[in-house]
Write an enzyme that holds these catalytic residues in place. Sequence first.
Site, PDB file in Angstrom:
ATOM      1  N   GLU A  32      13.113  94.155 -20.648  1.00  0.00           N
ATOM      2  CA  GLU A  32      12.559  95.741 -20.782  1.00  0.00           C
ATOM      3  C   GLU A  32      13.149  96.142 -22.219  1.00  0.00           C
ATOM      4  OE1 GLU A  32      11.680  97.758 -16.468  1.00  0.00           O
ATOM      5  OE2 GLU A  32      13.552  98.065 -17.321  1.00  0.00           O
ATOM      6  N   GLU A  90       6.791  94.107 -13.485  1.00  0.00           N
ATOM      7  CA  GLU A  90       7.594  94.601 -12.639  1.00  0.00           C
ATOM      8  C   GLU A  90       6.928  95.951 -11.897  1.00  0.00           C
ATOM      9  OE1 GLU A  90      11.605  96.021 -13.232  1.00  0.00           O
ATOM     10  OE2 GLU A  90      11.855  94.364 -14.438  1.00  0.00           O
TER      11      GLU A  90
END
Length: 468
Positions: free
Chosen positions: A307, A409
């Site tokens: 991320e 995700e």
Amino acid sequence: MFRKFFLPALITSLLIFSFSGTNAQGRRKGSPGQPFEVQITPYKTTMKADGKDTALIAVNIIDNQGKTVETADNLVTFVVSGKGGKILNIRSGENSIYSPVNGTWRAQVYHGKCDVILQTTINRGAIKFEAKADSLWTGSTDIQAVWPGVPHAVTNAKYKPRFVKDRILGADISFLPELESRGIKFSDKGVPKDAIGILKDHGFNYIRLRIFNDPAVPKGYSPGKGFCDLEHTKAMAKRVKAAGMKFLLDFHYSDTWADPGKQFKPAAWEGEDFTALKTSVHDFTVKVMQELKDQGTTPDMVQVGNEINHGMIWPEGSISNLDSLAQLIYAGITGVKEVAPKTIIMLHIALGGQNAESRFFLDNMAERKVPFDVIGLSYYPKWHGTLVDLKNNMADLAKRYPQQVCVAEYTQLKWEVNDIAFNVPNGKSVGTFIWEPLNTWEQIFDHDGKSNHLVDIYQEVAKKYDIK
């Protein structure tokens, strides 16, 4: 706010918490249909510090089930900290636009919602945005105001992204060794079986594993135990390959959780100059990849960072330092390719529904010629927008860039997310990885290890999309 990077025990305790009465801080623990939290969804969390850039922040009053309370009419106070941004205006309802009163921004939500427009100044740096209402949990987010600067390429070599041929139905189950260490045993419809085997039986064909540099250090992910270190990862990789599945390795480049809110430098790399830091990234990547290769478990795909839309290995790799960030990413990529030239490289950003920010990050990486194969997105509706936002973003990225696009995700809206991910245009679909389905959020196993009805969804997804 509650994010997935909390410690596993805290995640579990929050998930099984019984919401009733009031807590020690006077906030209501809530019940379905009653206001519980001010939820904010920012459509940018990286902005240009040019005094002109704007970002929409959607505000919702939600109940303890995460649903908008359409009868809510709470008065919300908004606070912006940092010199990089200011509120431009607030809209609540079709004809209601708010202005500050005595320097304070307040607005009454309409049908449980309002929108805030944030504008940058010419100052770069962190902006903290908060939305507060009496007796409700506060919503907050961190936004980075940056000066992109003149891009410098990390390489002059031309790169054609490699395509993933498999359709991926994946799961991140990095918690599995920790759960097993606590005595949890897994079963499917009453039959005991290894959790990895159960997932395979229900259509999964890929496993995602996160790795930290030294999670056993006092401030690491797993003090004294070292879960998700290289040795635990090697053991899990053997199990994955023995099950006939492929695996994605997720480098956090930290001793603990890395995400848009924090990208802490590993303790062993503290004090290094930038040249040494790049070498450390490269050498650590090579060591991990080589040891996995030596035991016959070379990763099929690798995430260089987790991320990373706000950067990685702060402060040097902050999004405020785009050239330095690109060089650190490239150091990781070259480390992977030296050991495993055919391994697919993913860059993972937490921007499922945030198209403008996705493009900002990817454009800047493209301008610096960072070579990679797959765009990975996180999608949690609370922070990353609606399903329409996700669909539109994935479609735009697939048309705009040469890479394929993947949901790296997610947890909620299982059918809907998979339908979007497997229908990306231009043949750019890769698939999905559900985050930690063994024990967190909408898990597909109960807390005692028994599979539940949600696991059956994946057999249907695998059948629908011909996943092998």
